[in-house]
Design an enzyme around this catalytic site. Sequence first.
Site, PDB file in Angstrom:
ATOM      1  N   GLU A  79     -25.510 147.362 140.651  1.00 52.26           N
ATOM      2  CA  GLU A  79     -26.262 146.768 139.545  1.00 52.26           C
ATOM      3  C   GLU A  79     -25.294 146.138 138.561  1.00 52.26           C
ATOM      4  O   GLU A  79     -24.263 146.725 138.237  1.00 52.26           O
ATOM      5  CB  GLU A  79     -27.082 147.813 138.757  1.00 52.26           C
ATOM      6  CG  GLU A  79     -28.302 148.327 139.453  1.00 52.26           C
ATOM      7  CD  GLU A  79     -29.064 149.352 138.604  1.00 52.26           C
ATOM      8  OE1 GLU A  79     -29.036 149.277 137.361  1.00 52.26           O
ATOM      9  OE2 GLU A  79     -29.671 150.240 139.221  1.00 52.26           O
ATOM     10  N   HIS A 122     -34.262 157.217 142.277  1.00 52.32           N
ATOM     11  CA  HIS A 122     -34.035 156.388 141.095  1.00 52.32           C
ATOM     12  C   HIS A 122     -34.954 156.920 139.983  1.00 52.32           C
ATOM     13  O   HIS A 122     -35.839 156.228 139.501  1.00 52.32           O
ATOM     14  CB  HIS A 122     -34.293 154.915 141.413  1.00 52.32           C
ATOM     15  CG  HIS A 122     -33.634 153.946 140.468  1.00 52.32           C
ATOM     16  ND1 HIS A 122     -32.786 152.938 140.871  1.00 52.32           N
ATOM     17  CD2 HIS A 122     -33.704 153.828 139.117  1.00 52.32           C
ATOM     18  CE1 HIS A 122     -32.384 152.237 139.820  1.00 52.32           C
ATOM     19  NE2 HIS A 122     -32.931 152.756 138.742  1.00 52.32           N
ATOM     20  N   GLU A 144     -27.332 156.568 139.208  1.00 58.32           N
ATOM     21  CA  GLU A 144     -26.868 156.925 137.860  1.00 58.32           C
ATOM     22  C   GLU A 144     -27.288 158.328 137.427  1.00 58.32           C
ATOM     23  O   GLU A 144     -28.038 158.490 136.451  1.00 58.32           O
ATOM     24  CB  GLU A 144     -27.381 155.914 136.836  1.00 58.32           C
ATOM     25  CG  GLU A 144     -26.924 154.506 137.074  1.00 58.32           C
ATOM     26  CD  GLU A 144     -27.308 153.558 135.931  1.00 58.32           C
ATOM     27  OE1 GLU A 144     -28.109 153.955 135.067  1.00 58.32           O
ATOM     28  OE2 GLU A 144     -26.809 152.429 135.915  1.00 58.32           O
ATOM     29  N   ASN A 175     -22.668 150.878 139.024  1.00 56.86           N
ATOM     30  CA  ASN A 175     -23.484 150.036 138.146  1.00 56.86           C
ATOM     31  C   ASN A 175     -22.699 149.810 136.869  1.00 56.86           C
ATOM     32  O   ASN A 175     -22.117 150.761 136.324  1.00 56.86           O
ATOM     33  CB  ASN A 175     -24.805 150.725 137.775  1.00 56.86           C
ATOM     34  CG  ASN A 175     -25.753 150.845 138.959  1.00 56.86           C
ATOM     35  OD1 ASN A 175     -25.477 150.343 140.036  1.00 56.86           O
ATOM     36  ND2 ASN A 175     -26.881 151.506 138.732  1.00 56.86           N
ATOM     37  N   ARG A 179     -31.542 145.872 147.496  1.00 58.23           N
ATOM     38  CA  ARG A 179     -31.508 147.289 147.135  1.00 58.23           C
ATOM     39  C   ARG A 179     -32.804 147.624 146.407  1.00 58.23           C
ATOM     40  O   ARG A 179     -33.059 147.125 145.315  1.00 58.23           O
ATOM     41  CB  ARG A 179     -30.307 147.585 146.238  1.00 58.23           C
ATOM     42  CG  ARG A 179     -30.306 149.019 145.734  1.00 58.23           C
ATOM     43  CD  ARG A 179     -29.129 149.362 144.812  1.00 58.23           C
ATOM     44  NE  ARG A 179     -29.322 150.700 144.300  1.00 58.23           N
ATOM     45  CZ  ARG A 179     -29.289 151.049 143.012  1.00 58.23           C
ATOM     46  NH1 ARG A 179     -29.013 150.139 142.070  1.00 58.23           N
ATOM     47  NH2 ARG A 179     -29.511 152.285 142.641  1.00 58.23           N
ATOM     48  N   TYR A 181     -22.919 147.860 133.009  1.00 58.11           N
ATOM     49  CA  TYR A 181     -23.541 147.021 131.983  1.00 58.11           C
ATOM     50  C   TYR A 181     -22.617 146.830 130.776  1.00 58.11           C
ATOM     51  O   TYR A 181     -22.466 145.720 130.294  1.00 58.11           O
ATOM     52  CB  TYR A 181     -24.887 147.620 131.544  1.00 58.11           C
ATOM     53  CG  TYR A 181     -25.924 147.511 132.648  1.00 58.11           C
ATOM     54  CD1 TYR A 181     -26.670 146.347 132.804  1.00 58.11           C
ATOM     55  CD2 TYR A 181     -26.093 148.525 133.578  1.00 58.11           C
ATOM     56  CE1 TYR A 181     -27.586 146.212 133.841  1.00 58.11           C
ATOM     57  CE2 TYR A 181     -27.001 148.401 134.618  1.00 58.11           C
ATOM     58  CZ  TYR A 181     -27.740 147.243 134.751  1.00 58.11           C
ATOM     59  OH  TYR A 181     -28.628 147.103 135.792  1.00 58.11           O
TER      60      TYR A 181
HETATM   61  C1  FCB Z   1     -29.765 150.786 134.841  1.00 61.11           C
HETATM   62  C2  FCB Z   1     -30.875 151.382 135.674  1.00 61.11           C
HETATM   63  C3  FCB Z   1     -31.924 150.374 136.076  1.00 61.11           C
HETATM   64  C4  FCB Z   1     -32.250 149.470 134.918  1.00 61.11           C
HETATM   65  C5  FCB Z   1     -30.999 148.824 134.385  1.00 61.11           C
HETATM   66  C6  FCB Z   1     -31.236 147.827 133.292  1.00 61.11           C
HETATM   67  O1  FCB Z   1     -29.138 151.785 134.123  1.00 61.11           O
HETATM   68  O2  FCB Z   1     -30.331 151.954 136.850  1.00 61.11           O
HETATM   69  O3  FCB Z   1     -33.064 151.054 136.548  1.00 61.11           O
HETATM   70  O4  FCB Z   1     -32.891 150.193 133.938  1.00 61.11           O
HETATM   71  O5  FCB Z   1     -30.165 149.850 133.891  1.00 61.11           O
END
Ligand code: FCB
Length: 474
Positions: free
Chosen positions: A380, A151, A196, A320, A107, A322
Amino acid sequence: MSLSITRRTAALGAVSASLAACGSPAAVAFPAPASRQFPTDFIWGCATSAFQIEGALGEDGRGQSIWDVFPREAIADRSDASTANDSYHRFGEDTALLADAGLKAYRFSIAWPRIMPVGAGAVNQAGIDYYAGLADACLGRGITPYATLFHWDLPLALQATGGWTSRDTAQRFADYAAEIGARLGGRIKHFVILNEPSVHVFAGHVLGIHAPGLKDASLIGPVTHHQNLAQGLAIQALRAAQSDLAIGTTLAVTPSRAARGWPFLNDRAADGFDAVWNRAYLDPLFKGEYPKAARDFVEASVREGDMDIIRQPLDFLGVNYYAPAYLRFDPSSDARIALGEPPGGVELDAFGRHIDPSGLWQLLQRVREQYGNPRVLITENGCSDPFSTGPAVTDDRFRIDYLRRHLEAVKSAMEAGSQVGGYFHWTLVDNWEWAEGYRSKFGLVAQDRASGARTEKASYAWFKALAESGALPA
Ligand code: FCB
């Protein structure tokens, strides 16, 4: 480990530690996976974005983006992305690294300003040629290209006419998508429309910590709606240009949890955040309407017919993940919402993000139960390594542990019925991490800043073994 205020820890206003000590339940319990074997057709890949890796900002007719002019003073290490991973020239090495790791998907994002230097009008053939070459490099190595159309690197010329605050930008985006479909859709069959959009709204337009660096909460409505509209128009334009594409879009679906302290008020804060951050994208896409709590923000921008354009069938939803967000009531902010600290005792990565695999499980459960269980790709997931120097950079057991635990959550959600078809690790090579500059290291591969030489980390070998066998180590 530094805990600077980043886009993750700063959303919706000032961060106060006042309630942090109270804490909140760290995680949602989820069952351990019954089997650690992923299906044979599960897609293993890596994700990147153009501005974070390409460099070569002035080459081959590329126009400027909003990130080209974002002040270096706003970047943690005062760096810029003029070289980054030099992937504009070194994509052969990058794709070889992907192939050697047994990965079957890549990607990357297409820089709109390489294709349309001023965001509209004439197409820059050199930009098309670059991405055609990148796609061919992937295909020649058995890697399926997944191209993200946006992006965050909006052509600067479009910002001058209002950027995403202007409805016209949505139409320009559809024109760009149509050109991509016509000129690259023969090679690239998988597209991710946006990356995002909620992060782009808040970090870029409310907090000013990302380009275009605006700080105006009144922009939440138009920027949210125009991105949603652009997404719908772009899906239509791509499909009209090429009928055999698999199209998705990527949302930062973030579990929104009440920080402990004021149960009722913090629950309301978590729900308000959820409305503007998650449901303002998921609901229009899957249900054709904005959530009630977001209507006040967006209604002035919505015109008749828009919701039908936004509600498009998708071939997959990209998510995505985190970290979860912890919200608290904040009487001093306009929105009455601020991010609370994660509960005491939780692990943080070097980016200040709470490490909690249960958030990934929770968001997959939500998409399954509340949005019709679409096919999902995790577009992600990854972590910033706390060790920025020394042998620990390449002996990154921290990352291996992070990946193992998050993939347990994925497998567990799949066993509960989630249709997860693939996982793209963020990211391949340590790159230029927006406001963090080169300080944050998310790669499976390290990069020597001076020479650009790549060195595989321990996590690279670990991920390779996983991609080749589909078996998640205990
Ligand atoms: C996400 C973004 C990517 C990168 C990661 C760590 O939010 O999509 O570009 O910054 O975090």
